[in-house]
Motif scaffolding. Structure first.
Motif, PDB file in Angstrom:
ATOM      1  N   UNK A  33       0.857  -1.185   0.000  1.00 10.89           N
ATOM      2  CA  UNK A  33       0.000   0.000   0.000  1.00 10.89           C
ATOM      3  C   UNK A  33       0.893   1.234   0.000  1.00 10.89           C
ATOM      4  N   UNK A  34       0.589   2.186  -0.873  1.00 15.99           N
ATOM      5  CA  UNK A  34       1.362   3.421  -0.981  1.00 15.99           C
ATOM      6  C   UNK A  34       2.372   3.429  -2.105  1.00 15.99           C
ATOM      7  N   UNK A  35       2.651   2.291  -2.709  1.00 14.68           N
ATOM      8  CA  UNK A  35       3.594   2.252  -3.833  1.00 14.68           C
ATOM      9  C   UNK A  35       3.003   2.985  -5.025  1.00 14.68           C
ATOM     10  N   UNK A  36       3.851   3.690  -5.757  1.00 12.74           N
ATOM     11  CA  UNK A  36       3.437   4.357  -6.987  1.00 12.74           C
ATOM     12  C   UNK A  36       3.745   3.407  -8.135  1.00 12.74           C
ATOM     13  N   UNK A  37       2.720   3.055  -8.910  1.00 10.40           N
ATOM     14  CA  UNK A  37       2.879   2.069  -9.978  1.00 10.40           C
ATOM     15  C   UNK A  37       2.400   2.634 -11.307  1.00 10.40           C
ATOM     16  N   UNK A  38       2.852   1.999 -12.372  1.00  8.97           N
ATOM     17  CA  UNK A  38       2.372   2.290 -13.715  1.00  8.97           C
ATOM     18  C   UNK A  38       1.816   0.991 -14.272  1.00  8.97           C
ATOM     19  N   UNK A  39       0.594   1.038 -14.790  1.00 11.38           N
ATOM     20  CA  UNK A  39      -0.013  -0.157 -15.371  1.00 11.38           C
ATOM     21  C   UNK A  39       0.539  -0.374 -16.773  1.00 11.38           C
ATOM     22  N   UNK A  40       0.238  -1.532 -17.346  1.00 10.02           N
ATOM     23  CA  UNK A  40       0.699  -1.807 -18.700  1.00 10.02           C
ATOM     24  C   UNK A  40      -0.020  -0.923 -19.710  1.00 10.02           C
ATOM     25  N   UNK A  41      -1.121  -0.299 -19.293  1.00  9.83           N
ATOM     26  CA  UNK A  41      -1.843   0.641 -20.149  1.00  9.83           C
ATOM     27  C   UNK A  41      -1.363   2.066 -20.002  1.00  9.83           C
ATOM     28  N   UNK A  42      -0.412   2.314 -19.089  1.00  7.88           N
ATOM     29  CA  UNK A  42       0.163   3.635 -18.933  1.00  7.88           C
ATOM     30  C   UNK A  42      -0.469   4.487 -17.843  1.00  7.88           C
TER      31      UNK A  42
ATOM     32  N   UNK B 286      -5.831   9.757 -10.170  1.00  7.28           N
ATOM     33  CA  UNK B 286      -6.269  11.125 -10.370  1.00  7.28           C
ATOM     34  C   UNK B 286      -6.350  11.951  -9.106  1.00  7.28           C
ATOM     35  N   UNK B 287      -6.676  13.243  -9.290  1.00  3.60           N
ATOM     36  CA  UNK B 287      -6.729  14.161  -8.146  1.00  3.60           C
ATOM     37  C   UNK B 287      -7.886  13.862  -7.199  1.00  3.60           C
ATOM     38  N   UNK B 288      -8.953  13.212  -7.669  1.00  2.66           N
ATOM     39  CA  UNK B 288     -10.083  12.862  -6.812  1.00  2.66           C
ATOM     40  C   UNK B 288      -9.853  11.561  -6.066  1.00  2.66           C
ATOM     41  N   UNK B 289      -8.702  10.931  -6.314  1.00  2.00           N
ATOM     42  CA  UNK B 289      -8.328   9.667  -5.671  1.00  2.00           C
ATOM     43  C   UNK B 289      -9.382   8.589  -5.905  1.00  2.00           C
ATOM     44  N   UNK B 290      -9.811   8.497  -7.151  1.00  2.00           N
ATOM     45  CA  UNK B 290     -10.778   7.482  -7.545  1.00  2.00           C
ATOM     46  C   UNK B 290     -10.140   6.107  -7.399  1.00  2.00           C
ATOM     47  N   UNK B 291     -10.831   5.187  -6.775  1.00  2.00           N
ATOM     48  CA  UNK B 291     -10.297   3.844  -6.551  1.00  2.00           C
ATOM     49  C   UNK B 291     -10.812   2.898  -7.630  1.00  2.00           C
ATOM     50  N   UNK B 292      -9.863   2.235  -8.296  1.00  2.00           N
ATOM     51  CA  UNK B 292     -10.188   1.337  -9.408  1.00  2.00           C
ATOM     52  C   UNK B 292      -9.447   0.015  -9.188  1.00  2.00           C
ATOM     53  N   UNK B 293     -10.153  -1.109  -9.279  1.00  2.00           N
ATOM     54  CA  UNK B 293      -9.471  -2.403  -9.128  1.00  2.00           C
ATOM     55  C   UNK B 293      -8.748  -2.810 -10.421  1.00  2.00           C
ATOM     56  N   UNK B 294      -7.589  -3.426 -10.264  1.00  2.00           N
ATOM     57  CA  UNK B 294      -6.799  -3.942 -11.378  1.00  2.00           C
ATOM     58  C   UNK B 294      -6.294  -5.323 -10.998  1.00  2.00           C
ATOM     59  N   UNK B 295      -6.114  -6.175 -11.984  1.00  2.00           N
ATOM     60  CA  UNK B 295      -5.452  -7.451 -11.759  1.00  2.00           C
ATOM     61  C   UNK B 295      -3.959  -7.177 -11.579  1.00  2.00           C
ATOM     62  N   UNK B 296      -3.282  -8.015 -10.814  1.00  2.00           N
ATOM     63  CA  UNK B 296      -1.848  -7.806 -10.578  1.00  2.00           C
ATOM     64  C   UNK B 296      -1.037  -7.913 -11.863  1.00  2.00           C
ATOM     65  N   UNK B 297      -1.470  -8.753 -12.809  1.00  2.00           N
ATOM     66  CA  UNK B 297      -0.702  -8.910 -14.047  1.00  2.00           C
ATOM     67  C   UNK B 297      -0.706  -7.629 -14.871  1.00  2.00           C
ATOM     68  N   UNK B 298      -1.618  -6.698 -14.565  1.00  2.00           N
ATOM     69  CA  UNK B 298      -1.694  -5.448 -15.315  1.00  2.00           C
ATOM     70  C   UNK B 298      -0.721  -4.393 -14.800  1.00  2.00           C
ATOM     71  N   UNK B 299      -0.008  -4.666 -13.717  1.00  2.00           N
ATOM     72  CA  UNK B 299       0.974  -3.724 -13.196  1.00  2.00           C
ATOM     73  C   UNK B 299       2.264  -3.910 -13.984  1.00  2.00           C
ATOM     74  N   UNK B 300       2.718  -2.826 -14.609  1.00  2.00           N
ATOM     75  CA  UNK B 300       3.917  -2.899 -15.442  1.00  2.00           C
ATOM     76  C   UNK B 300       5.191  -2.590 -14.686  1.00  2.00           C
TER      77      UNK B 300
END
Length: 92
Positions: free
Chosen positions: A42-51, A69-83
């Motif tokens: 938690x707290x790591x800054x990541x880039x997805x494979x989609x950028x 984003x600035x509104x801190x919208x929470x979106x679920x992603x699969x782990x394989x999508x983390x680049x």
């Protein structure tokens, strides 16, 4: 008989070259990516494979919830999508 041994040795040499130039480095890269994805915190800054650049809000077994984003919208992603992991949180 001598020509068969030469042919077999040539095929073995070609396979060895392909293994050390292509297969082994790819497996190392896959293992490093798998380890990186399994060590998300938690707290790591990541880039997805989609950028998409986001912060990790929650880590689950096969997925993560990212704040985007600035509104801190929470979106679920699969782990394989983390680049990539851009920065780790400071560990005290």
């Amino acid at each position: 008989m001598q020509s068969w041994i030469t042919v077999i040795l040539m095929y073995a040499a070609i396979f060895a070259v392909f293994y050390f130039l292509f297969i082994r480095p790819q497996k190392k890269k896959e293992n490093a990516l798998k380890e990186m994805r399994n060590n998300l915190n938690v707290g790591d800054k990541v880039t997805t494979i989609g950028g998409i650049i986001a912060n990790v809000a929650k880590v689950e077994e096969d997925s993560v919830v990212l704040e985007i984003g600035p509104n801190r919208t929470k979106v679920p992603f699969e782990k394989w999508a983390i680049g990539t992991v851009e920065s780790k949180t400071e560990q005290a």
